[in-house]
Design a protein around this motif. Structure first.
Motif, PDB file in Angstrom:
ATOM      1  N   GLU A  90       0.872  -1.171   0.000  1.00 52.89           N
ATOM      2  CA  GLU A  90       0.000   0.000   0.000  1.00 52.89           C
ATOM      3  C   GLU A  90       0.908   1.220   0.000  1.00 52.89           C
ATOM      4  OE1 GLU A  90      -2.804  -0.250   3.240  1.00 52.89           O
ATOM      5  OE2 GLU A  90      -3.885  -1.858   2.204  1.00 52.89           O
ATOM      6  N   VAL A  92       1.313   5.084   0.483  1.00 52.10           N
ATOM      7  CA  VAL A  92       0.647   6.255   1.068  1.00 52.10           C
ATOM      8  C   VAL A  92       1.456   7.493   0.705  1.00 52.10           C
ATOM      9  CG1 VAL A  92       0.072   7.425   3.250  1.00 52.10           C
ATOM     10  CG2 VAL A  92      -0.475   5.001   2.955  1.00 52.10           C
ATOM     11  N   ARG A  94       1.654  11.619   1.401  1.00 49.85           N
ATOM     12  CA  ARG A  94       1.156  12.610   2.366  1.00 49.85           C
ATOM     13  C   ARG A  94       1.645  14.004   2.019  1.00 49.85           C
ATOM     14  NH1 ARG A  94      -0.302   9.844   7.058  1.00 49.85           N
ATOM     15  NH2 ARG A  94       0.487   7.722   7.189  1.00 49.85           N
ATOM     16  N   ALA A  98      -1.243  13.917   9.329  1.00 49.38           N
ATOM     17  CA  ALA A  98      -2.534  13.421   9.843  1.00 49.38           C
ATOM     18  C   ALA A  98      -2.352  11.959  10.211  1.00 49.38           C
ATOM     19  CB  ALA A  98      -3.636  13.577   8.788  1.00 49.38           C
ATOM     20  N   GLY A  99      -3.353  11.416  10.886  1.00 57.28           N
ATOM     21  CA  GLY A  99      -3.431   9.985  11.158  1.00 57.28           C
ATOM     22  C   GLY A  99      -2.175   9.408  11.777  1.00 57.28           C
ATOM     23  N   SER A 100      -1.730   8.291  11.199  1.00 61.22           N
ATOM     24  CA  SER A 100      -0.630   7.543  11.822  1.00 61.22           C
ATOM     25  C   SER A 100       0.680   8.327  11.800  1.00 61.22           C
ATOM     26  CB  SER A 100      -0.454   6.181  11.154  1.00 61.22           C
ATOM     27  OG  SER A 100       0.025   6.327   9.845  1.00 61.22           O
ATOM     28  N   LEU A 101       0.862   9.199  10.822  1.00 66.68           N
ATOM     29  CA  LEU A 101       2.113   9.992  10.793  1.00 66.68           C
ATOM     30  C   LEU A 101       2.136  10.971  11.965  1.00 66.68           C
ATOM     31  CD1 LEU A 101       4.462  11.122   8.302  1.00 66.68           C
ATOM     32  CD2 LEU A 101       3.195  13.067   9.188  1.00 66.68           C
ATOM     33  N   TYR A 121       3.513   0.326   2.924  1.00 63.53           N
ATOM     34  CA  TYR A 121       3.036  -0.613   3.936  1.00 63.53           C
ATOM     35  C   TYR A 121       2.863  -1.969   3.262  1.00 63.53           C
ATOM     36  CZ  TYR A 121       2.002   3.513   6.760  1.00 63.53           C
ATOM     37  OH  TYR A 121       2.114   4.683   7.479  1.00 63.53           O
ATOM     38  N   ASP A 129      -0.679  -4.647   8.433  1.00 64.87           N
ATOM     39  CA  ASP A 129      -0.086  -3.799   7.382  1.00 64.87           C
ATOM     40  C   ASP A 129       1.115  -2.980   7.883  1.00 64.87           C
ATOM     41  OD1 ASP A 129      -2.196  -4.737   5.860  1.00 64.87           O
ATOM     42  OD2 ASP A 129      -3.277  -2.840   5.808  1.00 64.87           O
ATOM     43  N   ASP A 175      -3.757  13.345   2.357  1.00 68.31           N
ATOM     44  CA  ASP A 175      -2.981  12.124   2.064  1.00 68.31           C
ATOM     45  C   ASP A 175      -3.894  11.134   1.355  1.00 68.31           C
ATOM     46  OD1 ASP A 175      -4.533  10.797   4.039  1.00 68.31           O
ATOM     47  OD2 ASP A 175      -3.099  11.270   5.607  1.00 68.31           O
ATOM     48  N   PHE A 176      -3.305  10.078   0.860  1.00 71.12           N
ATOM     49  CA  PHE A 176      -4.122   9.035   0.224  1.00 71.12           C
ATOM     50  C   PHE A 176      -3.305   7.751   0.134  1.00 71.12           C
ATOM     51  CE2 PHE A 176      -1.894  11.183  -3.209  1.00 71.12           C
ATOM     52  CZ  PHE A 176      -1.440  10.160  -4.012  1.00 71.12           C
ATOM     53  N   LYS A 177      -4.024   6.654  -0.122  1.00 71.28           N
ATOM     54  CA  LYS A 177      -3.396   5.338  -0.289  1.00 71.28           C
ATOM     55  C   LYS A 177      -3.749   4.798  -1.669  1.00 71.28           C
ATOM     56  CE  LYS A 177      -5.373   1.578   0.505  1.00 71.28           C
ATOM     57  NZ  LYS A 177      -5.991   0.556  -0.388  1.00 71.28           N
ATOM     58  N   ASP A 201     -12.728   6.758   0.784  1.00 66.37           N
ATOM     59  CA  ASP A 201     -12.363   5.657   1.688  1.00 66.37           C
ATOM     60  C   ASP A 201     -10.851   5.612   1.896  1.00 66.37           C
ATOM     61  OD1 ASP A 201     -14.862   4.690   2.184  1.00 66.37           O
ATOM     62  OD2 ASP A 201     -14.519   2.702   1.330  1.00 66.37           O
ATOM     63  N   ASN A 202     -10.109   6.030   0.886  1.00 68.26           N
ATOM     64  CA  ASN A 202      -8.643   5.954   1.041  1.00 68.26           C
ATOM     65  C   ASN A 202      -7.890   7.246   0.765  1.00 68.26           C
ATOM     66  OD1 ASN A 202      -9.080   5.302  -1.774  1.00 68.26           O
ATOM     67  ND2 ASN A 202      -9.264   3.185  -1.076  1.00 68.26           N
ATOM     68  N   ARG A 204      -7.556  11.386   2.477  1.00 69.50           N
ATOM     69  CA  ARG A 204      -8.042  12.378   3.434  1.00 69.50           C
ATOM     70  C   ARG A 204      -8.295  13.657   2.664  1.00 69.50           C
ATOM     71  NH1 ARG A 204      -4.639   9.824   7.564  1.00 69.50           N
ATOM     72  NH2 ARG A 204      -6.091   9.091   9.146  1.00 69.50           N
ATOM     73  N   ARG A 220     -14.410   6.753  10.949  1.00 69.36           N
ATOM     74  CA  ARG A 220     -13.426   6.242  11.926  1.00 69.36           C
ATOM     75  C   ARG A 220     -13.587   6.935  13.276  1.00 69.36           C
ATOM     76  NH1 ARG A 220      -9.593   7.425   7.665  1.00 69.36           N
ATOM     77  NH2 ARG A 220      -8.939   5.554   6.545  1.00 69.36           N
TER      78      ARG A 220
HETATM   79  N1  UDP Z   1      -5.375   4.247   4.255  1.00 66.34           N
HETATM   80  C1  UDP Z   1      -6.129   3.317   3.560  1.00 66.34           C
HETATM   81  N2  UDP Z   1      -6.114   2.023   3.958  1.00 66.34           N
HETATM   82  C2  UDP Z   1      -5.386   1.582   5.015  1.00 66.34           C
HETATM   83  C3  UDP Z   1      -4.620   2.526   5.738  1.00 66.34           C
HETATM   84  C4  UDP Z   1      -4.627   3.845   5.333  1.00 66.34           C
HETATM   85  O1  UDP Z   1      -6.793   3.672   2.587  1.00 66.34           O
HETATM   86  O2  UDP Z   1      -5.396   0.376   5.316  1.00 66.34           O
HETATM   87  C5  UDP Z   1      -5.361   5.659   3.828  1.00 66.34           C
HETATM   88  C6  UDP Z   1      -6.087   6.572   4.809  1.00 66.34           C
HETATM   89  O3  UDP Z   1      -7.431   6.734   4.418  1.00 66.34           O
HETATM   90  C7  UDP Z   1      -5.323   7.856   4.689  1.00 66.34           C
HETATM   91  C8  UDP Z   1      -3.910   7.422   4.311  1.00 66.34           C
HETATM   92  O4  UDP Z   1      -4.023   6.100   3.798  1.00 66.34           O
HETATM   93  O5  UDP Z   1      -5.857   8.636   3.633  1.00 66.34           O
HETATM   94  C9  UDP Z   1      -2.928   7.444   5.462  1.00 66.34           C
HETATM   95  O6  UDP Z   1      -3.443   6.694   6.526  1.00 66.34           O
HETATM   96  P1  UDP Z   1      -2.673   6.598   7.905  1.00 66.34           P
HETATM   97  O7  UDP Z   1      -1.384   5.883   7.710  1.00 66.34           O
HETATM   98  O8  UDP Z   1      -2.598   7.943   8.526  1.00 66.34           O
HETATM   99  O9  UDP Z   1      -3.520   5.584   8.754  1.00 66.34           O
HETATM  100  P2  UDP Z   1      -4.792   5.778   9.663  1.00 66.34           P
HETATM  101  O10 UDP Z   1      -4.585   6.974  10.513  1.00 66.34           O
HETATM  102  O11 UDP Z   1      -5.926   5.910   8.695  1.00 66.34           O
HETATM  103  O12 UDP Z   1      -4.821   4.489  10.423  1.00 66.34           O
END
Ligand code: UDP
Length: 255
Positions: A90, A92, A94, A98-101, A121, A129, A175-177, A201-202, A204, A220
């Motif tokens: 996957e 990503v 950015r 945001a999110g995990s970062l 990932y 993942d 961001d996006f995946k 869905d994937n 932000r 979420r």
């Molecule tokens: N994302 C996704 N599928 C996943 C994990 C992340 O589509 O399994 C997308 C998520 O929607 C965001 C971007 O990837 O736009 C970054 O996600 P992040 O690593 O910040 O993870 P999260 O906070 O969503 O767990």
């Protein structure tokens, strides 16, 4: 008529055997999951909207020369795609923290990043993942050095193009995946193409003026108005299904 053969069922989509060899039918569900399946729910009409939004974005990317698996939309919830071998990574991209970062590095959400950051990932639910480096990807044979070079280039092009496209409709692409697949041509050539889907869905997506979230984070994080946010993205892209939200549930054409 015999029921179409189901090839795969994922969290948000189902893949069926397509009408011709080398094709698949991608069906978009209303199901939503988050936190690696720990949170589950339904977003009414999401499948219809994501089918349209993904079609629209894939077509615009094809126009600038980025190859994708998308062939054509078949109906409200289904699109015809080329059968590819998914690269188990996957990607990503950015632009804004945001999110995990934000969590990993303790950077407040909304902080613009000094440059676009690309992360990989490994697609594996059992392992949750995990974040991996190029070294892992090539050492474990998930993709070759040449493929990962191309994946990086393509991902940055997708980011530049989509950032501009969303900017034009007042949305910040935070961001996006994305995922890539190998398309095996009869000639023996193997081509990397953009696969899976491109939808709220994937990605932000934040409103430029209000910073309001217009993506799956509404689900979420229990922010409410999830359906409305997806609809608003489609409306701004000019692709809200005719008849507006009333059209959304639509007849499902699955046999
Ligand atoms: N994302 C996704 N599928 C996943 C994990 C992340 O589509 O399994 C997308 C998520 O929607 C965001 C971007 O990837 O736009 C970054 O996600 P992040 O690593 O910040 O993870 P999260 O906070 O969503 O767990």
């Amino acid at each position: 008529m015999a029921r179409r053969r189901q090839i795969y069922e994922g969290k948000a989509k189902v893949l069926f055997e397509g009408p011709e060899p080398g094709t698949l039918v991608q069906y978009f569900k209303d199901d939503a999951t988050a936190f690696n399946n720990k949170k589950k729910g339904t977003i009414t009409g999401k499948g219809v909207l994501n089918n349209r939004i993904s079609e629209y974005l894939m077509l615009r990317l094809q126009e600038i020369g980025i190859s994708t698996h998308f062939v054509r939309r078949l109906n409200m919830r289904e699109q015809l795609v080329r059968e590819v071998e998914i690269v188990p990574i996957e990607v990503v991209v950015r632009n804004v923290a945001a999110g995990s970062l934000s969590q990993r590095f303790n950077i407040p959400e909304g902080t613009p990043l000094p440059r676009s950051v690309v992360e990989y990932y490994y697609k594996n639910d059992e392992l949750n993942d995990p974040l991996v480096s190029e070294e892992h990807i090539t050492a474990f044979g998930w993709a070759t050095i040449q493929e990962i070079d191309e994946i990086l280039n393509l991902s940055l092009r997708v980011n530049d193009f989509m950032s501009g496209l969303f900017l034009g409709i007042g949305i910040r692409l935070v961001d996006f995946k994305i995922e890539f697949g190998r398309l095996y041509h009869d000639s023996g050539d193997v081509q990397l193409v953009l696969a899976d889907e491109l939808s709220p869905d994937n990605c932000r997506l934040w409103d430029m003026k209000t910073n309001e979230k217009m993506d799956k984070d509404r689900f979420r994080r229990d922010l409410g108005n999830v359906e409305e946010a997806y609809q608003e993205v489609a409306r701004r892209l000019g692709i809200l299904p005719e008849g507006g939200p009333r059209d959304m549930k639509g007849p499902s054409t699955m046999q």
